[in-house]
Design a protein around this motif. Sequence first.
Motif, short mmCIF file in Angstrom:
data_model
loop_
_atom_site.label_atom_id
_atom_site.label_comp_id
_atom_site.label_asym_id
_atom_site.label_seq_id
_atom_site.Cartn_x
_atom_site.Cartn_y
_atom_site.Cartn_z
N UNK A 120 1.02 -1.77 -0.32
CA UNK A 120 -0.04 -0.02 -0.18
C UNK A 120 0.79 0.92 -0.33
N UNK A 121 1.86 1.08 0.92
CA UNK A 121 3.00 2.28 0.52
C UNK A 121 3.63 2.39 -0.52
N UNK A 122 4.19 1.68 -0.92
CA UNK A 122 5.39 1.40 -1.52
C UNK A 122 4.64 1.62 -3.16
N UNK A 123 3.12 1.30 -3.23
CA UNK A 123 3.05 1.79 -4.56
C UNK A 123 1.50 2.63 -4.64
N UNK A 124 1.39 3.69 -3.39
CA UNK A 124 1.14 4.97 -3.33
C UNK A 124 1.89 5.27 -4.18
N UNK A 125 3.78 4.83 -2.73
CA UNK A 125 4.71 6.35 -3.46
C UNK A 125 4.63 6.50 -5.08
N UNK A 126 4.26 4.99 -5.24
CA UNK A 126 4.55 4.60 -6.84
C UNK A 126 3.87 5.42 -7.73
N UNK A 127 2.61 5.84 -7.46
CA UNK A 127 1.81 6.51 -8.12
C UNK A 127 2.23 8.08 -7.75
N UNK A 166 -6.78 -1.06 -10.42
CA UNK A 166 -6.66 0.01 -10.71
C UNK A 166 -5.24 1.54 -10.39
N UNK A 167 -5.02 0.81 -9.23
CA UNK A 167 -3.33 2.42 -9.48
C UNK A 167 -2.30 1.81 -9.87
N UNK A 168 -2.05 0.35 -9.96
CA UNK A 168 -0.92 -0.16 -10.27
C UNK A 168 -0.92 0.20 -12.62
N UNK A 169 -1.79 0.01 -12.79
CA UNK A 169 -2.69 0.16 -14.17
C UNK A 169 -2.42 1.57 -14.71
N UNK A 170 -2.80 2.36 -13.85
CA UNK A 170 -3.05 4.10 -14.00
C UNK A 170 -1.41 4.66 -13.49
N UNK A 171 -0.47 4.17 -12.75
CA UNK A 171 0.40 4.65 -12.72
C UNK A 171 1.65 3.76 -14.59
N UNK A 172 1.57 2.95 -14.11
CA UNK A 172 2.12 2.35 -15.31
C UNK A 172 1.75 3.23 -17.21
N UNK A 173 0.29 3.55 -16.66
CA UNK A 173 0.16 4.78 -18.25
C UNK A 173 0.68 6.03 -17.84
N UNK A 174 0.45 6.62 -17.35
CA UNK A 174 0.67 8.06 -16.29
C UNK A 174 2.56 7.57 -16.90
N UNK A 175 3.17 6.64 -16.67
CA UNK A 175 4.77 7.21 -17.18
C UNK A 175 4.29 6.66 -18.51
N UNK A 176 3.33 6.09 -18.56
CA UNK A 176 4.15 5.72 -20.32
C UNK A 176 3.62 7.03 -21.17
N UNK A 177 2.69 7.98 -20.49
CA UNK A 177 2.65 9.58 -21.53
C UNK A 177 1.53 10.00 -21.19
N UNK A 178 0.38 8.98 -20.85
CA UNK A 178 -1.16 9.32 -20.93
C UNK A 178 -1.93 10.00 -20.87
N UNK A 179 -2.70 10.78 -20.94
CA UNK A 179 -3.95 11.01 -19.78
C UNK A 179 -3.58 10.83 -18.81
N UNK A 180 -4.70 11.93 -18.00
CA UNK A 180 -5.35 10.86 -16.71
C UNK A 180 -6.21 10.17 -16.95
N UNK A 181 -7.28 11.33 -18.01
CA UNK A 181 -8.74 10.00 -18.39
C UNK A 181 -8.11 9.24 -18.86
N UNK A 182 -6.87 9.33 -20.21
CA UNK A 182 -6.22 7.84 -21.36
C UNK A 182 -6.88 6.84 -19.79
#
Length: 266
Positions: A120-127, A166-182
């Motif tokens: 919870x803490x580690x992947x929260x920091x990554x998000x 949902x947290x880690x998939x959105x984290x990965x997508x944001x790191x890949x340059x996608x918008x928050x909505x995408x």
Amino acid sequence: MDWFQTVVLALIQGLTEFLPISSSAHLILPSQLLGWEDQGLAFDVGVHVGTLAAVVFYFRQDIWSMIKAFFASFKGENSADGRIAWFVIFATVPALIFGFLINDWIDAYGRSILVIAGTTLIFGALLWYADSTRTEVEPLENITFKQAMWIGIAQAVAIIPGTSRSGITMTAALMLGFTRQASARFSFLLSIPIIMAAGSYKGLELWQTGTTAQWEYVLGGVVLSAISALTCIYLFLKWLNQIGMLPFVIYRFALGVLLLGVYFFA
């Protein structure tokens, strides 16, 4: 079970399935803090059906467009909806393989409060890092196979309790340059086959064991989890651009500290 437990657990499942705060971290709290027994397989299946119904209903137009484009792709027609449909299928495979290989190990060793608090803490920091350094240059229609697979691999890691699918998939997508909505949209679409798989697996296990259930509570769980999940998806996507991920990061940090307190001092 009683109705109070039904309401609490169904709301927890519905509200946390799609928010980047980890449903497993929340579902462990009632048993640890209140001494509640496991709700049983039938209830697990029911709340999975409820959350699946919610995300399918919300994205029904997108899903219908993707289904039509998917079959049109066999005729040589190329479209963004068709590519997204194919990418959702392929990106689901890593989670299915990973789940098949280590599910028993996770059941045996991965559901402790200490593990869930740590993830919870580690992947929260990554998000937090992903959202604060995001570039937001890519709409979902521009997603490539390679990007989809990276998000799919991230989803596979979420089998570890406390990670948040949902947290880690959105984290990965944001790191890949996608918008928050995408990022959120692809995460939610990607949840559909994995929730179906998890619900089917639990349903098969329920059928094989012949477990009895209090069906009025199961039905209540289906309805409550569906309503709460649908509300959650609607509000999350409506407010995401305004509030960002920071409120969920702060919440994860508070939850992780609480779980550590329960582990060391309860």
